[in-house]
Design a protein around this motif. Structure first.
Motif, PDB file in Angstrom:
ATOM      1  N   THR A  37       0.859  -1.180   0.000  1.00 19.02           N
ATOM      2  CA  THR A  37       0.000   0.000   0.000  1.00 19.02           C
ATOM      3  C   THR A  37       0.895   1.230   0.000  1.00 19.02           C
ATOM      4  OG1 THR A  37      -1.543  -1.257   1.314  1.00 19.02           O
ATOM      5  CG2 THR A  37      -1.894   1.093   1.216  1.00 19.02           C
ATOM      6  N   SER A  80       0.568  -5.025   3.179  1.00 21.37           N
ATOM      7  CA  SER A  80      -0.871  -4.713   3.155  1.00 21.37           C
ATOM      8  C   SER A  80      -1.651  -5.599   4.127  1.00 21.37           C
ATOM      9  CB  SER A  80      -1.448  -4.895   1.747  1.00 21.37           C
ATOM     10  OG  SER A  80      -0.860  -3.994   0.862  1.00 21.37           O
ATOM     11  N   VAL A 104      -8.747   2.545  -0.432  1.00 20.48           N
ATOM     12  CA  VAL A 104      -7.846   2.800   0.691  1.00 20.48           C
ATOM     13  C   VAL A 104      -8.193   4.162   1.283  1.00 20.48           C
ATOM     14  CG1 VAL A 104      -5.457   3.048   1.380  1.00 20.48           C
ATOM     15  CG2 VAL A 104      -6.044   1.521  -0.474  1.00 20.48           C
TER      16      VAL A 104
END
Lengths: 182, 291
Positions: A37, A80, A104
């Motif tokens: 991420t 993640s 997200v």
């Protein structure tokens, strides 16, 4: 003395596979789905987003239930992976809020689209941790296989997921759940 | 194996979008999916299923793909469809009734295994237990498509939950099949997440797992038997090669054959004894005659 009973949710952030036409699909699927991420995601932002989602799904009642006892115990952007703690009576609300999240969460709301997948519900953080390590190891092996695989030597891989479902379904093998009941 | 019997496809869906959805659902653990096209009137002319043949490199794993058509109709008789023609083209047929009368008809008489509704709309009628239970006992399954709720706004979500709980109440959770109806890859969810979501809405965990596993499997298998089997009842699962007959006779249980052999031997022995006796007698007679 009665303990406060809790649940720990081990959550993976999964990204959808690449558009095969647009880009060169050189990366294996597995790696794309579990990519790091890159957004500036902090535990605080995640908790706030979760509370907002719970409030929009369950109203004030849901927000109240998860007000005090919701916290992000572990957040690894590189893999993640997230571990979230909440109270045992209300973990289903949190879970369904996670199911409804589709990008997200960031401060300015420009996160990439993703899926939050709960892979393990357990009564102790230790079990959640062990599971996270186990899955990370397995993913590493699978990724190595996928990258070394040539189309000719393609062996039918064992499906790795069905056991995970059952895992998340029953947490009864956790020892803490037994002593949580007495 | 887990099934997701509703991945919508329309002529505007590109192959890469579809491939994205399919690879994601495979990696989330679904073993078979059905591509679904919605028909509002009977397709003109003889043609096969409109779905594209997906070309993908062999490193991406795809689930097993089935073809399904959903017939949308308003008038109770659904007279503008000819089912036998559609049965030949698609693996699975489903109906989406839009009115109360049409819903009743789909429950009680129509010969399709799945009733699928758009639960985010105000349907204008309630799910009454009697026709719903009749449908379930007739083998018709109700489909709940969770991504309708994921994609809907707040009002649609509320309507969806109202309809879904109504349906679960009317059928007492029996015969409910869960599928995605995911228009893009992002509205597919992992099986455990879906089961939890429906658990919150009142469908028990066991029933939820059934709704992803055994219920859609029964639909697929039944439909398969209907198409390939003898009169939709008996199916030839596996035909063995005709066994070589000699071997089978020899291969009969060993003891009995041994006994038979013994008997035969004994018989043969007796016969020879008798014969020898006879021979002796004959020779004696011959001797006396000579004398």
């Amino acid at each position: 003395m009665v303990r406060v009973k809790e649940r720990y949710l081990l959550v993976n952030i999964i990204y959808p596979p690449e558009d095969s036409r647009a880009g060169n699909s050189s990366k294996p699927n597995l790696i794309v789905q579990h990519q790091p991420t890159t957004e500036n995601l902090t535990p605080g932002i995640l908790v706030r987003a979760l509370k907002a989602q719970v409030a929009s799904l369950f109203g004030d009642y849901g927000a109240g239930c998860l007000e005090s006892d919701l916290s992000v115990k572990y957040l690894s952007l590189a893999t993640s992976t997230v571990i979230i703690r909440c109270s045992r009576d209300h973990y289903q609300m949190l879970w369904s809020a996670l199911t409804f999240m589709d990008r997200v969460p960031t401060k300015d709301g420009t996160g990439r689209p993703c899926i939050f997948r709960v892979v393990r519900v357990s009564g102790t953080i230790r079990k959640a941790e062990e599971e996270a390590i186990r899955q990370a190891k397995q993913r590493l092996i699978e990724a190595k296989e996928a990258s070394s695989q040539t189309p000719s030597s393609l062996a039918p891989r064992e499906p790795s997921h069905p056991d995970v479902i059952l895992d998340a379904m029953d947490g009864s093998d956790d020892e803490s759940m037994h002593d949580a009941d007495d | 194996m887990l099934y997701d019997l509703n991945i919508p496809w329309s002529p505007s869906t590109t192959d890469s979008q579809l491939l994205q959805t399919l690879t994601l659902s495979a990696s989330l653990g679904y073993g078979a999916v059905a591509l679904n096209t919605t028909l509002t009137q009977a397709p003109s002319g003889q043609q096969g299923a409109p779905f594209p043949k997906l070309s993908h490199d062999s490193s991406t794993k795809l689930p097993r793909i089935l073809h399904r058509a959903t017939l949308v109709f308003d008038d109770p008789a659904a007279s503008n469809f000819s089912l036998p023609a559609l049965v030949r083209i698609y693996d699975i047929l489903a109906v989406r009734p839009l009115s109360d009368k049409a819903f009743q008809n789909a429950c009680l008489t129509f010969d399709t295994p799945i009733i699928s509704m758009d639960l985010t709309q105000n349907l204008g009628f309630y799910f009454r237990p009697k026709p719903c239970m009749a449908a379930v006992s007739r083998g018709v399954r109700f489909e709940i498509c969770y991504s309708q709720a994921l994609a809907a706004d707040a009002r649609g979500r509320a309507q969806f939950i109202a309809n879904a709980t109504g349906l679960i109440r009317a059928t007492r959770g029996r015969g409910i099949m869960i599928s995605s109806e995911a228009r893009n890859a992002l509205t597919v969810r992992a099986p455990a997440d879906v089961v939890n979501l429906l658990d919150v809405w009142g469908l028990g965990r066991e029933k939820g797992m059934e709704g992803l596993g055994s219920v859609p499997r029964s639909v697929v298998v039944n439909e398969g038997v209907k198409r390939t089997g003898f009169r939709g009842v008996v199916d030839v699962v596996q035909a063995l090669d005709a066994p070589p007959t000699k071997e089978k006779k020899e291969g009969q249980p060993g003891q009995s054959s041994n006994k038979k052999d013994k008997k035969q031997k004994r018989k043969n022995g007796e016969e020879t004894q008798n014969q020898s006796k006879k021979m002796k007698l004959v020779s004696r007679d011959a001797d006396t005659a000579k004398k």
